[in-house]
Design an enzyme around this catalytic site. Structure first.
Site, PDB file in Angstrom:
ATOM      1  N   ALA A   1      32.625  40.358  41.755  1.00  0.00           N
ATOM      2  CA  ALA A   1      32.466  38.903  41.765  1.00  0.00           C
ATOM      3  C   ALA A   1      33.136  38.366  43.020  1.00  0.00           C
ATOM      4  CB  ALA A   1      33.102  38.317  40.516  1.00  0.00           C
TER       5      ALA A   1
ATOM      6  N   GLY B   1      32.467  43.337  39.153  1.00  0.00           N
ATOM      7  CA  GLY B   1      31.219  42.740  38.654  1.00  0.00           C
ATOM      8  C   GLY B   1      29.981  43.450  39.181  1.00  0.00           C
TER       9      GLY B   1
ATOM     10  N   GLU C   1      29.627  46.313  36.956  1.00  0.00           N
ATOM     11  CA  GLU C   1      29.192  45.800  35.650  1.00  0.00           C
ATOM     12  C   GLU C   1      27.706  45.427  35.677  1.00  0.00           C
ATOM     13  OE1 GLU C   1      33.357  43.966  33.943  1.00  0.00           O
ATOM     14  OE2 GLU C   1      32.337  42.866  35.508  1.00  0.00           O
TER      15      GLU C   1
ATOM     16  N   GLU D   1      39.588  45.385  39.120  1.00  0.00           N
ATOM     17  CA  GLU D   1      40.136  44.061  38.791  1.00  0.00           C
ATOM     18  C   GLU D   1      41.648  44.100  38.614  1.00  0.00           C
ATOM     19  OE1 GLU D   1      37.415  45.363  37.527  1.00  0.00           O
ATOM     20  OE2 GLU D   1      35.852  43.863  37.206  1.00  0.00           O
TER      21      GLU D   1
HETATM   22  N1  DAK Z   1      34.673  38.843  46.970  1.00  0.00           N
HETATM   23  C1  DAK Z   1      34.688  38.152  48.143  1.00  0.00           C
HETATM   24  N2  DAK Z   1      34.707  38.722  49.343  1.00  0.00           N
HETATM   25  C2  DAK Z   1      34.730  40.049  49.406  1.00  0.00           C
HETATM   26  C3  DAK Z   1      34.737  40.856  48.247  1.00  0.00           C
HETATM   27  C4  DAK Z   1      34.700  40.187  46.984  1.00  0.00           C
HETATM   28  N3  DAK Z   1      34.646  40.836  45.817  1.00  0.00           N
HETATM   29  N4  DAK Z   1      34.772  42.140  48.637  1.00  0.00           N
HETATM   30  C5  DAK Z   1      34.783  42.142  49.959  1.00  0.00           C
HETATM   31  N5  DAK Z   1      34.767  40.894  50.450  1.00  0.00           N
HETATM   32  C6  DAK Z   1      34.762  40.465  51.831  1.00  0.00           C
HETATM   33  C7  DAK Z   1      36.116  40.682  52.491  1.00  0.00           C
HETATM   34  O1  DAK Z   1      36.974  39.608  52.202  1.00  0.00           O
HETATM   35  C8  DAK Z   1      35.722  40.758  53.942  1.00  0.00           C
HETATM   36  O2  DAK Z   1      35.507  39.458  54.414  1.00  0.00           O
HETATM   37  P1  DAK Z   1      36.006  39.025  55.931  1.00  0.00           P
HETATM   38  O3  DAK Z   1      37.462  39.374  55.951  1.00  0.00           O
HETATM   39  O4  DAK Z   1      35.187  39.904  56.853  1.00  0.00           O
HETATM   40  O5  DAK Z   1      35.688  37.574  56.009  1.00  0.00           O
HETATM   41  C9  DAK Z   1      34.370  41.452  53.909  1.00  0.00           C
HETATM   42  O6  DAK Z   1      33.873  41.285  52.584  1.00  0.00           O
HETATM   43  C10 DAK Z   1      34.468  42.938  54.182  1.00  0.00           C
HETATM   44  O7  DAK Z   1      35.447  43.484  53.318  1.00  0.00           O
HETATM   45  P2  DAK Z   1      36.653  44.379  53.841  1.00  0.00           P
HETATM   46  O8  DAK Z   1      37.060  44.006  55.203  1.00  0.00           O
HETATM   47  O9  DAK Z   1      37.704  44.339  52.786  1.00  0.00           O
HETATM   48  O10 DAK Z   1      35.938  45.807  53.901  1.00  0.00           O
HETATM   49  P3  DAK Z   1      36.589  47.243  53.718  1.00  0.00           P
HETATM   50  O11 DAK Z   1      35.510  48.208  54.051  1.00  0.00           O
HETATM   51  O12 DAK Z   1      37.896  47.330  54.451  1.00  0.00           O
HETATM   52  O13 DAK Z   1      36.955  47.353  52.152  1.00  0.00           O
HETATM   53  C11 DAK Z   1      36.476  47.110  49.804  1.00  0.00           C
HETATM   54  C12 DAK Z   1      35.920  47.363  51.232  1.00  0.00           C
HETATM   55  C13 DAK Z   1      35.285  47.041  48.862  1.00  0.00           C
HETATM   56  C14 DAK Z   1      37.358  48.300  49.378  1.00  0.00           C
HETATM   57  C15 DAK Z   1      37.301  45.812  49.777  1.00  0.00           C
HETATM   58  O14 DAK Z   1      36.519  44.781  50.391  1.00  0.00           O
HETATM   59  C16 DAK Z   1      37.668  45.379  48.404  1.00  0.00           C
HETATM   60  O15 DAK Z   1      38.609  45.918  47.818  1.00  0.00           O
HETATM   61  N6  DAK Z   1      36.968  44.350  47.878  1.00  0.00           N
HETATM   62  C17 DAK Z   1      37.301  43.746  46.610  1.00  0.00           C
HETATM   63  C18 DAK Z   1      36.825  44.603  45.460  1.00  0.00           C
HETATM   64  C19 DAK Z   1      37.233  43.997  44.143  1.00  0.00           C
HETATM   65  O16 DAK Z   1      38.434  43.787  43.871  1.00  0.00           O
HETATM   66  N7  DAK Z   1      36.264  43.685  43.282  1.00  0.00           N
HETATM   67  C20 DAK Z   1      36.500  43.099  41.971  1.00  0.00           C
HETATM   68  C21 DAK Z   1      36.420  41.579  42.082  1.00  0.00           C
HETATM   69  S1  DAK Z   1      36.747  40.790  40.537  1.00  0.00           S
HETATM   70  C22 DAK Z   1      32.796  37.643  34.574  1.00  0.00           C
HETATM   71  C23 DAK Z   1      31.862  38.335  35.305  1.00  0.00           C
HETATM   72  C24 DAK Z   1      32.272  39.197  36.348  1.00  0.00           C
HETATM   73  C25 DAK Z   1      33.578  39.317  36.695  1.00  0.00           C
HETATM   74  C26 DAK Z   1      34.528  38.650  35.958  1.00  0.00           C
HETATM   75  C27 DAK Z   1      34.149  37.789  34.877  1.00  0.00           C
HETATM   76  N8  DAK Z   1      32.426  36.799  33.486  1.00  0.00           N
HETATM   77  C28 DAK Z   1      31.003  36.599  33.208  1.00  0.00           C
HETATM   78  C29 DAK Z   1      33.394  36.223  32.659  1.00  0.00           C
HETATM   79  C30 DAK Z   1      33.938  40.182  37.800  1.00  0.00           C
HETATM   80  C31 DAK Z   1      35.125  40.150  38.462  1.00  0.00           C
HETATM   81  C32 DAK Z   1      35.266  40.928  39.688  1.00  0.00           C
HETATM   82  O17 DAK Z   1      34.373  41.624  40.131  1.00  0.00           O
END
Ligand code: DAK
Length: 265
Positions: free
Chosen positions: A73, A116, A119, A139
């Protein structure tokens, strides 16, 4: 049927294979690794609803790009949210609606498939993964819990010990590990993931669309019901196929040693 074209902000919809019953939806926010904001989910669901209204779609492929299926997400969208914002957000309804699409959805996954994004792939009917896929529920690294199946579909698919391990550590796992855990159906070289998903879609699209729907419904029910209830639904759906021309056609074609020509009736 009328021509089908979409003009969305965050996804691309390819209908070039619609003559074969196949539509491909590509997540298209490459700058943020296809992070799923509400608008993206809305575009996916509105597309599926439109496809559902027509009777020429048989199978949908959902994919991203080489680097990411979706990295979760959109964290930027969630940062300042309050619980009330989260409850009121239409995302929850959109996730539900995604699962109501009655025909098969194949996730073709390359690169990051996290949170997400993971998911969403699990909410599809099957997953074909490229050998560069990295999957997981990170998460916990953000101080939150999974919210759309990352403790439920995940656990029911790979079991408690491994789902807990990955959801509690936030560690990613590879496509081959996902295959070994039964989370994905196939691992293929990442340059061929979409082609492989198309081959899979073509096989499905040649079957009776009614059989596809009823099989999907029965398998989905296995997540929600007792074994007895699930078996009952399975039997009902089996009996239902005998009210359809496609059953006669499928069996006749077998006996006449020819390919069946299904009409969905
Ligand atoms: N959201 C927003 N931006 C993101 C992102 C994300 N999930 N993932 C990556 N980006 C952005 C980064 O901020 C970066 O942006 P700039 O700095 O270039 O502006 C760009 O994408 C490239 O990312 P990185 O520079 O970090 O790239 P790397 O190759 O170094 O790393 C990575 C890739 C995938 C390991 C890293 O980006 C990362 O850890 N990303 C976050 C992954 C994460 O934590 N995902 C879980 C998010 S929480 C619900 C439904 C769904 C959900 C919850 C509730 N309901 C219906 C109730 C879901 C929640 C989630 O998914």
């Amino acid at each position: 049927m009328s021509n089908l074209s979409f003009d969305w902000e965050n996804i691309l919809v390819d209908t070039a294979d619609l003559h074969e019953g196949i539509v491909t939806i590509t997540l298209n926010r490459p700058k943020v690794l296809n992070a799923l904001n509400t608008q993206t989910l809305k575009e996916i669901v509105l597309t599926l609803k439109e496809l559902q209204r027509r009777d020429d779609t048989r199978v949908v492929i959902l994919t991203g790009n080489e680097k990411a299926f979706a990295a979760g997400a959109d964290i930027a969208q969630m940062l300042a949210a309050t619980p009330a914002d989260q409850i009121k957000d239409e995302r929850e309804g959109l996730w539900k609606e995604f699962t109501l699409f009655p025909l098969p959805i194949i996730a073709a996954v390359n690169g990051f498939c996290l949170g997400g994004g993971h998911e969403l792939a699990m909410a599809c009917d099957t997953i074909i993964a490229g050998d560069n896929a990295l999957m997981g529920q990170p998460e916990v690294n953000l101080g939150i819990t999974p919210g759309a199946g990352g403790t439920q579909r995940f656990t029911r698919t790979i079991g408690k010990a491994r789902a807990s391990y990955y959801a509690l550590t936030g560690e990613m796992f590879s496509a081959h590990e996902a295959l070994e855990m039964g989370l994905v159906a196939k691992v293929v070289p990442s340059r061929t993931t979409l082609a492989e998903a198309r081959e899979c879609a073509k096989k499905m699209a040649k079957k009776s669309p009614m059989a596809l729907r009823l099989i999907k419904e029965s398998i989905q029910a296995s997540f929600n019901t007792s074994l007895d209830e699930g078996l009952k639904l399975e039997r009902r759906n089996f009996y239902l196929t005998f009210s359809m021309e496609d059953q006669k056609e499928g069996m006749r074609a077998f006996l006449e040693k020819r390919s069946p020509n299904y009409t969905g009736s």
